[in-house]
Motif scaffolding. Structure first.
Motif, PDB file in Angstrom:
ATOM      1  N   GLN A  96     -14.743   6.777  32.401  1.00 47.18           N
ATOM      2  CA  GLN A  96     -15.704   6.089  31.540  1.00 47.18           C
ATOM      3  C   GLN A  96     -15.461   4.579  31.562  1.00 47.18           C
ATOM      4  O   GLN A  96     -16.411   3.793  31.627  1.00 47.18           O
ATOM      5  CB  GLN A  96     -15.599   6.588  30.100  1.00 47.18           C
ATOM      6  CG  GLN A  96     -16.169   7.943  29.853  1.00 47.18           C
ATOM      7  CD  GLN A  96     -15.986   8.375  28.397  1.00 47.18           C
ATOM      8  OE1 GLN A  96     -15.264   7.734  27.631  1.00 47.18           O
ATOM      9  NE2 GLN A  96     -16.626   9.463  28.024  1.00 47.18           N
ATOM     10  N   LEU A  97     -14.196   4.206  31.519  1.00 44.33           N
ATOM     11  CA  LEU A  97     -13.843   2.789  31.536  1.00 44.33           C
ATOM     12  C   LEU A  97     -14.283   2.137  32.841  1.00 44.33           C
ATOM     13  O   LEU A  97     -14.831   1.035  32.842  1.00 44.33           O
ATOM     14  CB  LEU A  97     -12.340   2.621  31.331  1.00 44.33           C
ATOM     15  CG  LEU A  97     -11.805   1.197  31.243  1.00 44.33           C
ATOM     16  CD1 LEU A  97     -12.417   0.479  30.049  1.00 44.33           C
ATOM     17  CD2 LEU A  97     -10.299   1.203  31.137  1.00 44.33           C
ATOM     18  N   GLN A  98     -14.080   2.819  33.946  1.00 39.48           N
ATOM     19  CA  GLN A  98     -14.509   2.289  35.233  1.00 39.48           C
ATOM     20  C   GLN A  98     -16.024   2.150  35.294  1.00 39.48           C
ATOM     21  O   GLN A  98     -16.544   1.151  35.812  1.00 39.48           O
ATOM     22  CB  GLN A  98     -14.011   3.184  36.371  1.00 39.48           C
ATOM     23  CG  GLN A  98     -12.516   3.113  36.583  1.00 39.48           C
ATOM     24  CD  GLN A  98     -12.002   4.153  37.569  1.00 39.48           C
ATOM     25  OE1 GLN A  98     -12.716   5.076  37.938  1.00 39.48           O
ATOM     26  NE2 GLN A  98     -10.763   3.999  37.994  1.00 39.48           N
ATOM     27  N   GLN A  99     -16.743   3.129  34.752  1.00 43.52           N
ATOM     28  CA  GLN A  99     -18.199   3.060  34.743  1.00 43.52           C
ATOM     29  C   GLN A  99     -18.684   1.891  33.887  1.00 43.52           C
ATOM     30  O   GLN A  99     -19.607   1.167  34.273  1.00 43.52           O
ATOM     31  CB  GLN A  99     -18.796   4.371  34.239  1.00 43.52           C
ATOM     32  CG  GLN A  99     -18.625   5.528  35.198  1.00 43.52           C
ATOM     33  CD  GLN A  99     -19.023   6.870  34.585  1.00 43.52           C
ATOM     34  OE1 GLN A  99     -19.219   6.978  33.379  1.00 43.52           O
ATOM     35  NE2 GLN A  99     -19.128   7.891  35.435  1.00 43.52           N
ATOM     36  N   LYS A 100     -18.069   1.706  32.723  1.00 43.85           N
ATOM     37  CA  LYS A 100     -18.454   0.593  31.855  1.00 43.85           C
ATOM     38  C   LYS A 100     -18.158  -0.741  32.522  1.00 43.85           C
ATOM     39  O   LYS A 100     -18.955  -1.681  32.448  1.00 43.85           O
ATOM     40  CB  LYS A 100     -17.725   0.659  30.506  1.00 43.85           C
ATOM     41  CG  LYS A 100     -18.264   1.680  29.557  1.00 43.85           C
ATOM     42  CD  LYS A 100     -19.652   1.305  29.078  1.00 43.85           C
ATOM     43  CE  LYS A 100     -20.173   2.362  28.149  1.00 43.85           C
ATOM     44  NZ  LYS A 100     -21.556   2.131  27.769  1.00 43.85           N
TER      45      LYS A 100
END
Length: 143
Positions: A96-100
């Motif tokens: 999720q952090l990478q996507q954000k």
């Protein structure tokens, strides 16, 4: 164009805020995972100590030792399961952090591109105005 740039700027701020919150949550989960690993190590050491100190041969002592061993085994299994679940959650939050981060980067690129376009259009308008002023002065001189 200004309203689009403001909207993308606000979206970027919101996405950055969400990214930071996800990062903080990931850090908390990593700390919790480290704590679980330490507990697992402590339980393993306690179980090993339980076996090394088992030189008693009386039946009550053996029963107690067996009960303690069963409890420690249950706790070890539970801790291993908790650690596996926590690692899976950490991986999910990491994704999720990478996507954000990718989304924020994309929004920043769009914002920069639109600002450059706006500056270019403004420069063209300014240049056109200057040319019009020069042409009008030239027309006045020729009259």
């Amino acid at each position: 164009m200004d309203s689009k740039i403001r909207a993308v700027g606000k979206m970027t701020q919101v996405e950055e805020l969400q990214r930071d919150q996800i990062g903080a949550r990931l850090d908390a989960m990593r700390h919790q995972n480290e704590h679980l690993a330490k507990q697992l190590t402590a339980l393993s050491e306690l179980k090993a100590l339980n076996y090394s100190g088992s030189s008693k041969t009386c039946s009550v002592g053996l029963m107690n030792l067996n009960l303690v061993d069963q409890m420690l085994q249950k706790m070890l299994n539970h801790q291993r399961h908790e650690q596996a679940v926590m690692e899976a959650q950490c991986q999910s939050v990491q994704k999720q952090l990478q996507q954000k981060a990718a989304r924020v980067h994309g929004l920043e690129q769009v914002l920069e591109r639109w600002r450059k376009k706006q500056n270019y259009e403004k420069a063209c308008r300014d240049q056109k105005l200057i040319e019009d002023i020069i042409n009008s002065r030239l027309r006045r001189r020729t009259l």
